[in-house]
Write an enzyme that holds these catalytic residues in place. Sequence first.
Site: not given
Length: 145
Positions: A65, A8, A98, A67, A133
Amino acid sequence: MKIALGCDHGGYDLKEHVRKVLERLGHEAEDFGCFSKESCDYPDFGGAAARAVAEGKCDRGIVICTTGIGISIAANKVKGIRCAHCADCLQAEMTRRHNDANMMAIGAGFTGPNMAERMVEVFLSTEFEGGRHARRVDKMMALES
C-alpha cells in the site's frame, strides 16, 4: 514458490512491477488484487493474500500500500501470519532469518521499484535460522490464542 500478492490503489503500480519480478525469478504469483488505481480498501486485498498464505495455498506473501503499514496490520489479523513491514534489504533479510516472516509489506510511497525488487529477492531467498529464534516465534504465535 507460489507467492500471494495483494495491494490497494496506492500500491498498484509497484505490485505490477513485483509480479513481473516474481515471474522473471521463476516464482508463481497469485494476484489477489487490486487490479486498477481506482480507490479501494487495503484490508480486502491484503486479507485475501494473507488467508492464502495461512491456508497453505501460497508459500509466502507480499502486500503493498502507500505506506505499507495499513496493509501489514490487516494481514497480521489473519491467524498464522507474520507480516513484516520492510523498507530495505536488511529488514527483508532479518525478518526471514529471525522472525520467520511469511509475508512482507512494502510502502510504495517510500520504496521504488529497484529497491522493491532487491527486497523481494532477499525475502524469498533467506531461510529462517531457527534455534533461539524459534522459541521467540513460538511465543509470538501463542499470542494469537
